[in-house]
Design a protein around this motif. Structure first.
Motif, mmCIF file in Angstrom:
data_model
loop_
_atom_site.group_PDB
_atom_site.id
_atom_site.type_symbol
_atom_site.label_atom_id
_atom_site.label_comp_id
_atom_site.label_asym_id
_atom_site.label_seq_id
_atom_site.Cartn_x
_atom_site.Cartn_y
_atom_site.Cartn_z
ATOM 1 N N GLY A 1 0.829 -1.229 0.000
ATOM 2 C CA GLY A 1 0.000 0.000 0.000
ATOM 3 C C GLY A 1 0.852 1.264 0.000
ATOM 4 N N ASN A 2 1.876 1.243 0.764
ATOM 5 C CA ASN A 2 2.778 2.412 0.812
ATOM 6 C C ASN A 2 3.470 2.626 -0.525
ATOM 7 N N ILE A 3 3.841 1.456 -1.127
ATOM 8 C CA ILE A 3 4.515 1.570 -2.430
ATOM 9 C C ILE A 3 3.584 2.165 -3.455
ATOM 10 N N PHE A 4 2.335 1.651 -3.496
ATOM 11 C CA PHE A 4 1.372 2.185 -4.464
ATOM 12 C C PHE A 4 1.079 3.663 -4.206
ATOM 13 N N ALA A 5 1.051 3.989 -2.942
ATOM 14 C CA ALA A 5 0.791 5.413 -2.621
ATOM 15 C C ALA A 5 1.917 6.311 -3.159
ATOM 16 N N GLU A 6 3.145 5.831 -3.034
ATOM 17 C CA GLU A 6 4.276 6.613 -3.539
ATOM 18 C C GLU A 6 4.247 6.680 -5.055
#
Length: 741
Positions: A26-31
């Motif tokens: 999720g953090n990766i997609f957010a970035e």
């Protein structure tokens, strides 16, 4: 719980792992969705994880895309009706939009047509603004260039007018200040390249002008010196006049020159063509100019200080010599104050000391050749003016005034030689006889020239005789003239009145003790000086001796120094004349002659006074006859040559006055006496009418009283009438002389 549910549930560890992966991805997609770099670190974290991480990531990414698609679809479904409504509304305003488009187009066309002029004006304004900016930039650049051009123009003018020193200063400013500001311009580069050539040209021209200048001042030094000395003389004359006015009690000077006293420099126009150009910025060039200038000036100084061999013959020779020296040092002083470094005070002082040594040696040598006191006096005046002139320019001149004291001694020697000749002429022209005075006017003339006072002689009637001969007042006057001449040299020597008084007295003593004494000694040794002349010389020296106190008073009056001053020199005239009298007595051949002549003169004078004594009231002819016999005995003694060496009847001349008087009465030769009276060939030339009248009146009274019967004898009556007639005629002669007086 049934088994199906148990199968569907994951173990706790598996569940946690799945949650962590979801959170991570999720953090990766957010970035990734944020689209903000850098993405390299984010993608690296995906691949640097566990094996199959990429596959796992792709699976999670597909699930994420499907999820977003579902959300987009839901949103489109939710807004679809609104979109349809908006399209419907948009179609409704299509016609209005077309109408608006037509209106906007027309408005735009009209606006474009109306703005064409504004656009043109704006473009013109922009162009003007650009021009204005260019002009301002140009003016700014020109303002930087103009000072350079002005300085260069100034440099050219200075070069044309040969103001080389100022031109060098202008070059320095151009090189260091002005040209660096605009060095990027071509003309400045040309200037910078030209300046070294101009500097070298200035150096060459300056050296040429320096040579011309040195030659010019060599030619004009005498004119410059003449002008400076003339100004110094005017200054000294002015000061003397002011001092004289002050001594006379004036409150302020009677006149001024242009409102102020003249200075030694006033009126001296010294045009120096290269007075500053010799100053060169380059130290090497400066040293070259200085060394060349000083070397040439030293050569000129040696030429100026070399006198002409005939300089001592005329005052003009000395004046030209002084003018050249003054001109030389006036130029040096001007150069010292008008330039910087070309000459220094130390250099000028060294040059002056060298010149002063040479000047003193030259003056000492050439003045020794001068035998004319007037020339020596003029030389002294020139030296004083010369010293005053250079002193006005700051040169020390004390040694020149010391030299003047040496020249003063020489001046006194020339005066003594001159006055020796004057005294010899006086003594040679003297008749060595008492001065006859016929009347009061002649008597006053004599005593105005010589301070003679004798109560007995003043009581005598005219004509009468003064005891000294003509040489005495002449010598006295010449001694005073000598004092005046000596005083002329003492003036302007910057000495006190006491020193001047002392100098006058010492020089007068030399005149009396050496010159006059020597002349007298030589005089009495001359063969034509007989006893009569020698006796008169003794009488003359006695009167001159008595007049010395008047000479002291004369010196006191002209110097205003009291004779009681402690250091006042006394005149040695008294001892001088006494020594001369002693010299007379010491002469072997003259001693007895002098004594004998003095005795005979004294005897003759005493016998005459006996006859004319006021106590003797009467005298007879018999007494006169007896008196005549006594005088004849005296004459016999005089003719017997009691002392050898007398010439002829010289000694008998002591009784000549008395003999003529007695012969007149013994022969009774009144007709001859009265007829020849006043004639130089008269037989009774030495008989004074007053003396004859006095003696005849004594005989007249005797005839009246003692010869009571004489009136009865014809001869006695005739003689008495003759006596009365002669008495009347003698009285007439005496009265005539009195009226003439």
């Amino acid at each position: 719980m049934d088994s199906a549910n148990l199968v569907g549930l994951s173990p706790p560890n598996a569940l946690d792992k799945e949650n962590r992966e979801d959170s991570m991805y999720g953090n990766i997609f957010a970035e990734l969705e944020s689209l903000e770099p850098p993405l390299g670190t984010t993608l690296r974290s995906v691949y640097d994880d566990q094996p199959n991480a990429h596959k796992r990531f792709m699976e999670k990414l597909d699930a994420r895309i499907r999820n977003h698609d579902r959300e987009i679809e839901k949103m489109c479904n939710f807004h679809h009706q609104g979109f349809v409504d908006a399209i419907t509304e948009l179609l409704k305003v299509r016609a209005d939009a077309e109408k608006l488009m037509v209106q906007v187009t027309g408005t735009n066309r009209r606006l474009q047509d109306a703005g064409k002029e504004v656009t043109a004006q704006t473009e013109e304004m922009i162009r003007c603004r650009v021009q204005q900016s260019n002009i301002a930039t140009t003016v700014e650049k020109l303002q930087l260039c103009i000072p350079v051009l002005e300085m260069y123009s100034k440099l050219k003018e200075q070069l044309d007018s040969k103001r080389y020193y100022a031109a060098l200063k202008t070059m320095e400013q151009l090189e260091n200040i002005y040209i660096p500001r605009v060095s990027k311009y071509r003309f400045c580069q040309i200037m910078a390249e030209t300046l070294p050539k101009l500097r070298e040209e200035i150096k060459e021209k300056s050296m040429s002008d320096l040579k011309d200048f040195l030659e010019s001042i060599r030619k004009h030094s005498d004119k410059i010196g003449e002008t400076a000395m003339r100004q110094a003389q005017q200054h000294r004359t002015f000061n003397s006049a002011v001092q004289k006015q002050a001594s006379m009690g004036y409150g302020k000077p009677l006149y001024m020159l242009n409102g102020k006293a003249p200075s030694p420099e006033s009126g001296v126009a010294l045009e120096v063509g290269v007075d500053e150009e010799e100053e060169h910025d380059d130290e090497g060039d400066r040293e070259t100019f200085e060394n060349y200038y000083r070397k040439q000036r030293r050569k000129q100084a040696r030429l100026v200080l070399q006198p002409q061999s005939s300089m001592h013959e005329t005052v003009e020779g000395y004046r030209k010599y002084f003018n050249q020296i003054v001109g030389f040092f006036v130029v040096e002083d001007h150069i010292l104050h008008a330039t910087q470094g070309l000459v220094t005070r130390a250099y000028i002082d060294e040059l002056w000391n060298m010149a002063l040594y040479k000047i003193i040696a030259v003056l000492r040598t050439h003045s020794s050749y001068c035998s004319d006191p007037d020339l020596v006096l003029e030389l002294k005046n020139l030296i004083v003016i010369f010293a005053d002139t250079l002193q006005g320019y700051g040169f020390p001149v004390n040694r020149l005034f010391d030299l003047l004291f040496e020249i003063r001694d020489q001046y006194n020697e020339t005066l003594l030689k001159k006055w020796a000749g004057v005294f010899r002429e006086i003594f040679e022209s003297d008749n060595y006889s008492p001065i006859p005075v016929e009347n009061e006017e002649e008597y006053k003339t004599v005593i105005s020239r010589f301070p003679f006072h004798d109560a007995e002689i003043e009581k005598q009637q005219f004509p009468k005789k003064l005891p000294m001969s003509q040489s005495v007042p002449q010598v006295y006057i010449q001694v005073k003239e000598f004092i005046y001449a000596s005083l002329k040299f003492s003036e302007s020597l910057h000495r006190s009145s006491t020193e001047i008084d002392d100098m006058l007295r010492k020089s007068t003593n030399l005149l009396l003790t050496r010159t006059l004494s020597s002349c007298l000694q030589n005089l009495i040794k001359k063969p034509h000086i007989g006893l009569t002349e020698l006796v008169q010389i003794i009488i003359n020296t006695t009167h001159l001796e008595q007049a010395c106190k008047y000479l002291e008073d004369f010196i006191t009056n002209i110097t205003n120094v009291s004779p009681e001053t402690i250091h006042t020199t006394r005149l040695y005239g008294l001892s001088t004349f006494k020594n001369n009298n002693n010299d007379h007595a010491a002469m072997s051949g003259k001693v007895a002659q002098t004594a004998c002549m003095s005795a005979c003169k004294h005897l003759s004078t005493s016998l005459t006074q006996m006859l004319l004594d006021s106590e003797l009231k009467q005298i007879s002819m018999g007494a006169i006859q007896q008196f005549n016999l006594d005088v004849m005995q005296c004459e016999l003694f005089a003719s017997s040559e009691p002392v050898p060496g007398f010439q002829g009847d010289t000694l008998q001349l002591a009784f000549i006055d008395l003999r003529q008087l007695l012969d007149l009465f013994m022969v009774w030769d009144w007709s001859t006496y009265l007829a020849d009276y006043g004639q130089p060939t008269s037989k009774y030339l030495r008989v004074n009418p007053s003396t004859a009248l006095a003696l005849l009146e004594k005989m007249k009274d005797t005839s009246k009283k003692n010869n009571i019967f004489s009136q009865f004898r014809k001869n006695d009556r005739d003689k008495q009438k003759l006596i009365e007639t002669v008495v009347k005629q003698l009285r007439s002669l005496v009265n005539g002389m009195s009226q003439h007086t």
